[in-house]
Design a protein around this motif. Structure first.
Motif, PDB file in Angstrom:
ATOM      1  N   GLY A 107       0.816  -1.202   0.000  1.00 22.94           N
ATOM      2  CA  GLY A 107       0.000   0.000   0.000  1.00 22.94           C
ATOM      3  C   GLY A 107       0.850   1.253   0.000  1.00 22.94           C
ATOM      4  O   GLY A 107       1.937   1.284  -0.580  1.00 22.94           O
ATOM      5  N   ARG A 108       0.371   2.282   0.667  1.00 22.94           N
ATOM      6  CA  ARG A 108       1.077   3.556   0.678  1.00 22.94           C
ATOM      7  C   ARG A 108       2.296   3.470   1.583  1.00 22.94           C
ATOM      8  O   ARG A 108       2.197   3.161   2.764  1.00 22.94           O
ATOM      9  N   VAL A 109       3.443   3.745   0.987  1.00 18.67           N
ATOM     10  CA  VAL A 109       4.711   3.724   1.712  1.00 18.67           C
ATOM     11  C   VAL A 109       5.434   5.022   1.395  1.00 18.67           C
ATOM     12  O   VAL A 109       5.433   5.481   0.248  1.00 18.67           O
ATOM     13  N   SER A 110       6.061   5.630   2.381  1.00 19.21           N
ATOM     14  CA  SER A 110       6.740   6.900   2.150  1.00 19.21           C
ATOM     15  C   SER A 110       7.926   6.709   1.211  1.00 19.21           C
ATOM     16  O   SER A 110       8.528   5.635   1.147  1.00 19.21           O
ATOM     17  N   ARG A 111       8.251   7.764   0.469  1.00 22.15           N
ATOM     18  CA  ARG A 111       9.396   7.722  -0.433  1.00 22.15           C
ATOM     19  C   ARG A 111      10.682   7.399   0.332  1.00 22.15           C
ATOM     20  O   ARG A 111      11.530   6.630  -0.153  1.00 22.15           O
ATOM     21  N   ARG A 112      10.809   7.964   1.530  1.00 19.99           N
ATOM     22  CA  ARG A 112      12.011   7.724   2.322  1.00 19.99           C
ATOM     23  C   ARG A 112      12.150   6.240   2.668  1.00 19.99           C
ATOM     24  O   ARG A 112      13.239   5.667   2.589  1.00 19.99           O
ATOM     25  N   GLU A 113      11.045   5.615   3.049  1.00 24.89           N
ATOM     26  CA  GLU A 113      11.079   4.189   3.384  1.00 24.89           C
ATOM     27  C   GLU A 113      11.393   3.346   2.156  1.00 24.89           C
ATOM     28  O   GLU A 113      12.176   2.387   2.225  1.00 24.89           O
ATOM     29  N   LEU A 114      10.797   3.705   1.018  1.00 23.42           N
ATOM     30  CA  LEU A 114      11.071   2.963  -0.211  1.00 23.42           C
ATOM     31  C   LEU A 114      12.541   3.063  -0.607  1.00 23.42           C
ATOM     32  O   LEU A 114      13.150   2.069  -1.021  1.00 23.42           O
ATOM     33  N   GLU A 115      13.101   4.265  -0.487  1.00 20.99           N
ATOM     34  CA  GLU A 115      14.518   4.436  -0.824  1.00 20.99           C
ATOM     35  C   GLU A 115      15.391   3.562   0.076  1.00 20.99           C
ATOM     36  O   GLU A 115      16.362   2.947  -0.390  1.00 20.99           O
ATOM     37  N   ALA A 116      15.045   3.492   1.356  1.00 27.15           N
ATOM     38  CA  ALA A 116      15.810   2.657   2.285  1.00 27.15           C
ATOM     39  C   ALA A 116      15.681   1.183   1.918  1.00 27.15           C
ATOM     40  O   ALA A 116      16.652   0.422   2.001  1.00 27.15           O
ATOM     41  N   ASP A 117      14.481   0.797   1.495  1.00 30.38           N
ATOM     42  CA  ASP A 117      14.257  -0.603   1.123  1.00 30.38           C
ATOM     43  C   ASP A 117      15.015  -0.974  -0.149  1.00 30.38           C
ATOM     44  O   ASP A 117      15.576  -2.076  -0.252  1.00 30.38           O
ATOM     45  N   VAL A 118      15.046  -0.061  -1.122  1.00 28.43           N
ATOM     46  CA  VAL A 118      15.810  -0.318  -2.350  1.00 28.43           C
ATOM     47  C   VAL A 118      17.290  -0.438  -2.018  1.00 28.43           C
ATOM     48  O   VAL A 118      17.993  -1.325  -2.539  1.00 28.43           O
ATOM     49  N   GLU A 119      17.777   0.428  -1.138  1.00 30.72           N
ATOM     50  CA  GLU A 119      19.178   0.347  -0.726  1.00 30.72           C
ATOM     51  C   GLU A 119      19.473  -0.997  -0.053  1.00 30.72           C
ATOM     52  O   GLU A 119      20.556  -1.569  -0.229  1.00 30.72           O
ATOM     53  N   GLU A 120      18.515  -1.485   0.724  1.00 34.73           N
ATOM     54  CA  GLU A 120      18.698  -2.787   1.362  1.00 34.73           C
ATOM     55  C   GLU A 120      18.826  -3.889   0.309  1.00 34.73           C
ATOM     56  O   GLU A 120      19.650  -4.806   0.433  1.00 34.73           O
ATOM     57  N   MET A 121      18.008  -3.813  -0.761  1.00 37.26           N
ATOM     58  CA  MET A 121      18.097  -4.801  -1.838  1.00 37.26           C
ATOM     59  C   MET A 121      19.454  -4.731  -2.531  1.00 37.26           C
ATOM     60  O   MET A 121      20.043  -5.759  -2.865  1.00 37.26           O
ATOM     61  N   TYR A 122      19.959  -3.517  -2.723  1.00 39.40           N
ATOM     62  CA  TYR A 122      21.282  -3.368  -3.324  1.00 39.40           C
ATOM     63  C   TYR A 122      22.371  -3.930  -2.406  1.00 39.40           C
ATOM     64  O   TYR A 122      23.407  -4.413  -2.882  1.00 39.40           O
ATOM     65  N   GLY A 123      22.133  -3.884  -1.104  1.00 35.34           N
ATOM     66  CA  GLY A 123      23.081  -4.472  -0.172  1.00 35.34           C
ATOM     67  C   GLY A 123      23.099  -5.990  -0.262  1.00 35.34           C
ATOM     68  O   GLY A 123      24.155  -6.618  -0.142  1.00 35.34           O
ATOM     69  N   ILE A 124      21.924  -6.583  -0.464  1.00 28.76           N
ATOM     70  CA  ILE A 124      21.833  -8.041  -0.598  1.00 28.76           C
ATOM     71  C   ILE A 124      22.352  -8.490  -1.956  1.00 28.76           C
ATOM     72  O   ILE A 124      23.014  -9.527  -2.071  1.00 28.76           O
ATOM     73  N   PHE A 125      22.046  -7.705  -2.986  1.00 29.22           N
ATOM     74  CA  PHE A 125      22.424  -8.048  -4.366  1.00 29.22           C
ATOM     75  C   PHE A 125      23.264  -6.914  -4.955  1.00 29.22           C
ATOM     76  O   PHE A 125      22.739  -6.068  -5.693  1.00 29.22           O
ATOM     77  N   PRO A 126      24.545  -6.857  -4.651  1.00 34.67           N
ATOM     78  CA  PRO A 126      25.377  -5.714  -5.078  1.00 34.67           C
ATOM     79  C   PRO A 126      25.401  -5.502  -6.589  1.00 34.67           C
ATOM     80  O   PRO A 126      25.517  -4.354  -7.044  1.00 34.67           O
ATOM     81  N   ASP A 127      25.290  -6.565  -7.380  1.00 35.96           N
ATOM     82  CA  ASP A 127      25.304  -6.401  -8.837  1.00 35.96           C
ATOM     83  C   ASP A 127      24.160  -5.521  -9.323  1.00 35.96           C
ATOM     84  O   ASP A 127      24.281  -4.839 -10.352  1.00 35.96           O
ATOM     85  N   LEU A 128      23.049  -5.533  -8.604  1.00 31.35           N
ATOM     86  CA  LEU A 128      21.883  -4.772  -9.059  1.00 31.35           C
ATOM     87  C   LEU A 128      22.084  -3.261  -8.923  1.00 31.35           C
ATOM     88  O   LEU A 128      21.459  -2.488  -9.643  1.00 31.35           O
TER      89      LEU A 128
END
Length: 245
Positions: A107-128
């Motif tokens: 649902g509705r998620v703040s931009r700040r939270e989404l940015e943090a979540d994307v960064e977390e994915m990049y931490g798990i998958f550095p190639d991305l």
């Protein structure tokens, strides 16, 4: 109470019965592997759990709540993410856009939270990270699989279901992928894994179930499954080394 419990599940595609009296469970914090040959019913188990196919008999409970008549959308919102066989990323969208789509069930998620979540994915998958602006069609098979898993994790699942994640990947990429699966569990996500590469699956799993023609024929720890000569010869590719700790 198990996180996920299937009791006496039967499932059909038209007149063809795909699952026969399937009972299994997944405890919170486990990696559980579903093993077996093509057509054994492994993927159908995941589709029943995620609401893509409705069982014709039996019960599916997630944290005590019945799922078998629930919509796929509601099941995702409850905390179950299903990464299907074949990856199914959006080829015309960038890597970043594909990742962000995974957050939509929240649902509705703040931009700040989404940015943090994307960064977390990049931490798990550095190639991305370096591929963030690349289109999905330009990625290798291994990169697409990493992206598919990252997209699934963006829904913040309690249970992540992976269907044949190593299919078609080079051995070194498979090793990296399974190391990532182990790290995902260490971050607190329970994993139900469908995989034909039984030895790799059992190297990360806590328990496994072997399916044949829509039935569970044996279950146990990795050591007990690899030590069962009949099961090993028929379903686990013959002689196998002991699973890694």
């Amino acid at each position: 109470m198990p996180m996920l419990e299937l009791s006496h599940i039967e499932s059909h595609y038209g007149r063809v019965q795909a699952l026969h009296d399937i009972s299994l469970h997944v405890e919170q914090g486990e990696i559980v592997a579903l093993l077996g040959a093509n057509g054994a019913g492994k993927s159908t188990v995941l589709r029943n759990v995620s609401g893509l196919v409705a069982p014709t008999r039996g019960e599916i409970r997630f944290k005590g709540e019945a799922l078998e008549r629930m919509s796929a959308e509601k099941i995702v919102r409850m905390g179950i993410a299903h990464v299907p066989e074949g990856r199914r990323i959006f080829p015309g969208l960038t890597v970043r856009e594909n990742i962000l789509i995974g957050s939509s069930p929240r649902g509705r998620v703040s931009r700040r939270e989404l940015e943090a979540d994307v960064e977390e994915m990049y931490g798990i998958f550095p190639d991305l990270r370096r591929l963030s602006n690349a289109l999905g069609w330009s990625l290798s098979g291994g990169q697409q699989q990493m992206l598919a898993v990252a997209r699934g994790l963006m829904s913040k699942p309690k249970l992540l279901m992976l269907d044949e994640p190593s299919l078609g990947l080079a051995p070194i990429i498979v090793q990296q992928l399974f190391a990532t699966i182990r790290s995902i569990r260490e971050r607190g996500t329970t994993v139900l894994l469908v995989e034909q590469n039984a030895n790799m699956a059992l190297s990360v799993a806590d328990r496994g179930y072997v399916l044949s023609t829509g039935r569970v024929i044996v279950e146990g720890t990795p050591g007990s499954l690899l030590g069962n000569e009949e099961v090993r010869a028929a379903y686990l590719g013959g002689k196998a080394a002991a699973p890694a700790g």
